[in-house]
Scaffold this motif. Structure first.
Motif, PDB file in Angstrom:
ATOM      1  N   PRO A 299       0.880  -1.356  -0.011  1.00  0.00           N
ATOM      2  CA  PRO A 299      -0.148  -0.071   0.137  1.00  0.00           C
ATOM      3  C   PRO A 299       0.829   1.132   0.250  1.00  0.00           C
ATOM      4  CG  PRO A 299      -0.862  -1.551   1.627  1.00  0.00           C
ATOM      5  CD  PRO A 299       0.690  -2.172   1.117  1.00  0.00           C
ATOM      6  N   ALA A 300       1.946   1.280   0.338  1.00  0.00           N
ATOM      7  CA  ALA A 300       2.981   2.463   0.536  1.00  0.00           C
ATOM      8  C   ALA A 300       3.454   2.889  -0.894  1.00  0.00           C
ATOM      9  CB  ALA A 300       4.112   2.188   1.412  1.00  0.00           C
ATOM     10  N   PHE A 301       3.585   1.804  -1.694  1.00  0.00           N
ATOM     11  CA  PHE A 301       3.962   2.147  -3.353  1.00  0.00           C
ATOM     12  C   PHE A 301       2.848   2.605  -4.130  1.00  0.00           C
ATOM     13  CE2 PHE A 301       7.051  -0.734  -1.027  1.00  0.00           C
ATOM     14  CZ  PHE A 301       8.141   0.088  -1.191  1.00  0.00           C
ATOM     15  N   SER A 302       3.021   3.649  -4.769  1.00  0.00           N
ATOM     16  CA  SER A 302       2.202   4.142  -5.808  1.00  0.00           C
ATOM     17  C   SER A 302       2.339   3.365  -7.094  1.00  0.00           C
ATOM     18  CB  SER A 302       2.061   5.410  -6.069  1.00  0.00           C
ATOM     19  OG  SER A 302       3.325   5.980  -6.188  1.00  0.00           O
ATOM     20  N   SER A 303       3.652   2.811  -7.286  1.00  0.00           N
ATOM     21  CA  SER A 303       3.735   2.332  -8.562  1.00  0.00           C
ATOM     22  C   SER A 303       4.647   1.089  -8.351  1.00  0.00           C
ATOM     23  CB  SER A 303       4.819   3.143  -9.329  1.00  0.00           C
ATOM     24  OG  SER A 303       4.113   4.730  -9.628  1.00  0.00           O
ATOM     25  N   ASP A 304       4.472   0.216  -9.005  1.00  0.00           N
ATOM     26  CA  ASP A 304       5.226  -1.087  -8.958  1.00  0.00           C
ATOM     27  C   ASP A 304       6.987  -0.798  -9.418  1.00  0.00           C
ATOM     28  OD1 ASP A 304       4.188  -3.714  -8.035  1.00  0.00           O
ATOM     29  OD2 ASP A 304       2.722  -3.399  -9.796  1.00  0.00           O
ATOM     30  N   CYS A 305       7.693  -1.267  -8.680  1.00  0.00           N
ATOM     31  CA  CYS A 305       9.347  -0.903  -8.556  1.00  0.00           C
ATOM     32  C   CYS A 305      10.210  -2.168  -8.377  1.00  0.00           C
ATOM     33  CB  CYS A 305       9.441   0.158  -7.859  1.00  0.00           C
ATOM     34  SG  CYS A 305       8.974   0.079  -6.125  1.00  0.00           S
ATOM     35  N   VAL A 306      11.248  -1.850  -8.052  1.00  0.00           N
ATOM     36  CA  VAL A 306      12.450  -2.921  -8.052  1.00  0.00           C
ATOM     37  C   VAL A 306      12.031  -3.585  -6.365  1.00  0.00           C
ATOM     38  CG1 VAL A 306      13.982  -1.485  -6.653  1.00  0.00           C
ATOM     39  CG2 VAL A 306      14.452  -3.808  -7.866  1.00  0.00           C
ATOM     40  N   GLU A 307      11.325  -2.744  -5.402  1.00  0.00           N
ATOM     41  CA  GLU A 307      11.027  -3.266  -4.137  1.00  0.00           C
ATOM     42  C   GLU A 307       9.724  -4.365  -4.257  1.00  0.00           C
ATOM     43  OE1 GLU A 307      11.721  -0.520  -4.395  1.00  0.00           O
ATOM     44  OE2 GLU A 307      13.312   0.472  -3.089  1.00  0.00           O
ATOM     45  N   THR A 308       8.933  -4.211  -5.213  1.00  0.00           N
ATOM     46  CA  THR A 308       7.705  -4.907  -5.497  1.00  0.00           C
ATOM     47  C   THR A 308       8.106  -6.097  -6.410  1.00  0.00           C
ATOM     48  OG1 THR A 308       6.778  -3.697  -7.032  1.00  0.00           O
ATOM     49  CG2 THR A 308       6.237  -3.035  -4.805  1.00  0.00           C
ATOM     50  N   LEU A 309       8.506  -5.617  -7.603  1.00  0.00           N
ATOM     51  CA  LEU A 309       8.737  -6.653  -8.719  1.00  0.00           C
ATOM     52  C   LEU A 309       9.681  -7.541  -8.307  1.00  0.00           C
ATOM     53  CD1 LEU A 309       7.961  -4.278 -11.731  1.00  0.00           C
ATOM     54  CD2 LEU A 309       6.328  -5.854 -10.589  1.00  0.00           C
ATOM     55  N   GLU A 310      10.857  -7.278  -7.905  1.00  0.00           N
ATOM     56  CA  GLU A 310      11.956  -7.999  -7.423  1.00  0.00           C
ATOM     57  C   GLU A 310      11.909  -8.567  -6.163  1.00  0.00           C
ATOM     58  OE1 GLU A 310      15.807  -9.651  -6.584  1.00  0.00           O
ATOM     59  OE2 GLU A 310      14.924  -7.772  -5.776  1.00  0.00           O
ATOM     60  N   GLU A 311      11.906  -7.701  -5.072  1.00  0.00           N
ATOM     61  CA  GLU A 311      12.002  -8.059  -3.859  1.00  0.00           C
ATOM     62  C   GLU A 311      10.821  -8.897  -3.298  1.00  0.00           C
ATOM     63  OE1 GLU A 311      12.680  -6.320   0.664  1.00  0.00           O
ATOM     64  OE2 GLU A 311      12.451  -5.120  -0.900  1.00  0.00           O
ATOM     65  N   ILE A 312       9.580  -8.487  -3.464  1.00  0.00           N
ATOM     66  CA  ILE A 312       8.460  -9.386  -3.165  1.00  0.00           C
ATOM     67  C   ILE A 312       8.256 -10.455  -4.016  1.00  0.00           C
ATOM     68  CG2 ILE A 312       5.939  -8.933  -2.910  1.00  0.00           C
ATOM     69  CD1 ILE A 312       5.892  -6.372  -1.696  1.00  0.00           C
ATOM     70  N   LYS A 313       8.020 -10.301  -5.388  1.00  0.00           N
ATOM     71  CA  LYS A 313       7.812 -11.450  -6.116  1.00  0.00           C
ATOM     72  C   LYS A 313       8.826 -12.417  -6.403  1.00  0.00           C
ATOM     73  CE  LYS A 313       5.204 -10.858  -9.702  1.00  0.00           C
ATOM     74  NZ  LYS A 313       4.860 -10.398 -11.221  1.00  0.00           N
ATOM     75  N   GLU A 314      10.123 -12.019  -5.786  1.00  0.00           N
ATOM     76  CA  GLU A 314      11.064 -13.101  -5.856  1.00  0.00           C
ATOM     77  C   GLU A 314      11.745 -13.687  -4.498  1.00  0.00           C
ATOM     78  OE1 GLU A 314      14.067 -12.130  -8.767  1.00  0.00           O
ATOM     79  OE2 GLU A 314      12.758 -11.408 -10.182  1.00  0.00           O
ATOM     80  N   GLU A 315      12.400 -12.733  -3.704  1.00  0.00           N
ATOM     81  CA  GLU A 315      12.861 -12.845  -2.454  1.00  0.00           C
ATOM     82  C   GLU A 315      11.813 -13.352  -1.427  1.00  0.00           C
ATOM     83  OE1 GLU A 315      15.222 -10.620   1.228  1.00  0.00           O
ATOM     84  OE2 GLU A 315      15.097  -9.808  -0.833  1.00  0.00           O
ATOM     85  N   ILE A 316      10.643 -12.542  -1.338  1.00  0.00           N
ATOM     86  CA  ILE A 316      10.033 -12.813  -0.147  1.00  0.00           C
ATOM     87  C   ILE A 316       9.047 -14.110  -0.601  1.00  0.00           C
ATOM     88  CG2 ILE A 316       7.931 -11.725   1.129  1.00  0.00           C
ATOM     89  CD1 ILE A 316       9.237  -9.159   0.740  1.00  0.00           C
ATOM     90  N   ARG A 317       8.715 -14.119  -1.916  1.00  0.00           N
ATOM     91  CA  ARG A 317       7.993 -15.479  -2.296  1.00  0.00           C
ATOM     92  C   ARG A 317       8.706 -16.566  -2.051  1.00  0.00           C
ATOM     93  NH1 ARG A 317       7.855 -18.946  -6.468  1.00  0.00           N
ATOM     94  NH2 ARG A 317       5.612 -19.614  -7.044  1.00  0.00           N
ATOM     95  N   ASP A 318      10.063 -16.655  -2.371  1.00  0.00           N
ATOM     96  CA  ASP A 318      10.762 -17.503  -2.253  1.00  0.00           C
ATOM     97  C   ASP A 318      10.940 -17.951  -0.727  1.00  0.00           C
ATOM     98  OD1 ASP A 318      11.488 -17.841  -4.759  1.00  0.00           O
ATOM     99  OD2 ASP A 318      13.577 -16.835  -4.711  1.00  0.00           O
TER     100      ASP A 318
END
Length: 359
Positions: A299-318
């Motif tokens: 909710p704090a990000f108005s646009s998808d970025c490296v913190e969402t597309l890479e960190e969440i979808k890869e590191e946190i998902r793993d």
């Protein structure tokens, strides 16, 4: 001054009574500037180093004394970090337009908001976007706005929750730009909108849209926010509390119970204690507790970025899957969704009160 700018010459418009040697003046307008965090120009070492140096040298982001921080940053961190960060950016890079997704999305948001504002105010409003770090810079955009005749500017940091390292530093840079101008425009900075009904409804809609496509309903919705050191909270920064309130209000808007929605924080670095729980650890704990199906949004990000597309979808998902999770559903940021643009429009219109009349 560009040829497309309409100007008043001596003897015209508001210069009707000016002497013949008076300089031309652009027709008065109101500007709206969307401000986002920033983006490197490319993913190579030197592009990443320039971007990271600007970002990590900001006292709002890392407030350690220069004598202690700069040698560490310039000699050690920036000798290695550009490689790992460049790799992360490369994995999400918009290769078609050769730019970061954040830049692509912020431009799309600006274009949609421009269309809406032009429909309401015609040529009396100018809309653009800038980045706190990287390009287009805050100074260049505000200078262009002034050259186009914007004597009043609504400056809109795209951070729903106020934080010193985001909202405050964006405003700082805007004020620094004004310090260089002979004729400063009036400026209004948009306050945090973490509890704005239209923003919350757009968030809720984004959750509902993803849930409608899932075969198995998640047992947990995780709202992951960018972290900050805990001492920021102790020193009066309202970010942590506003994040907690956003999660609570989102759950209420969705009709979820308190047990269905968790608040976590990501992107921690450095030795000091940060607000928590940490997202990467929390999702693993959820899997071990039997929550095999979760959904996560930012909710704090108005646009998808490296913190969402890479960190969440890869590191946190793993982290979640390796701990025994089965379904990890990422809910995209609001980006240029129409309901998000409506929320931004509502907020901007409120700030334009007394400055512009709808046509």
């Amino acid at each position: 001054m560009t040829d497309s700018v309409v100007v008043d010459q001596p003897g015209e418009g508001r210069l009707a009574h000016a002497s013949s040697d008076h300089p031309a003046v652009p027709r008065a307008k109101v500007g709206v500037v969307l401000a986002n965090l920033g983006t490197p120009d490319a993913t190579d070492y030197w592009s990443m180093r320039r971007y990271l140096s600007e970002f990590l040298s900001d006292k709002r982001v890392v407030d350690y004394p220069d004598w202690k921080w700069q040698p560490l940053l310039q000699l050690i961190i920036l000798s290695k970090r550009p490689f790992s960060s460049g790799k992360a950016y490369k994995s999400i890079w918009n290769t078609e337009q050769n730019e970061s997704p954040l830049l692509t999305i912020t431009r799309a948001q600006t274009e949609k908001l421009t269309e809406q504002l032009k429909a309401l105010y015609g040529d009396n409003v100018e809309v653009d976007f800038c980045m706190r770090y990287g390009n287009p810079s805050t100074r260049s955009v505000l200078t262009q706005m002034k050259e186009k005749g914007c004597e009043k500017i609504v400056f809109f940091p795209l951070y729903p929750q106020y934080a010193s390292p985001t909202t405050a530093t964006a405003n700082d840079e805007a004020f620094r730009a004004l310090m260089k101008m002979k004729w400063q425009p009036s400026i209004r900075t948009v306050p945090a909108y973490f509890d704005h009904p239209a923003y919350l409804q757009a968030l809720a809609n984004s959750v509902t849209d993803v849930y409608a496509e899932l075969e198995t309903r998640p047992t947990k919705l995780v709202a992951s926010y960018h972290g900050v050191p805990e001492r920021y909270l102790m020193q009066g920064d309202p970010y942590y509390c506003q994040c907690q309130k956003t999660t609570r209000l989102l759950g209420e808007t969705l009709g979820f119970s308190q047990e269905e929605v968790d608040t976590t924080f990501q992107s921690q670095f450095g030795p000091e204690k940060w607000v928590g729980p940490a997202t990467v650890e929390h999702v693993a704990a959820l899997a071990k507790q039997g929550h095999k199906h979760i959904a996560i949004l930012s909710p704090a990000f108005s646009s998808d970025c490296v913190e969402t597309l890479e960190e969440i979808k890869e590191e946190i998902r793993d982290s979640f899957m390796e701990a025994g999770g089965e379904t990890f559903s990422y809910i995209p940021c609001l980006n240029d969704r129409n309901d998000h643009i409506k929320a931004l429009l509502d907020i901007v219109n409120n700030e334009l009160l007394g400055w512009l009349q709808q046509s």
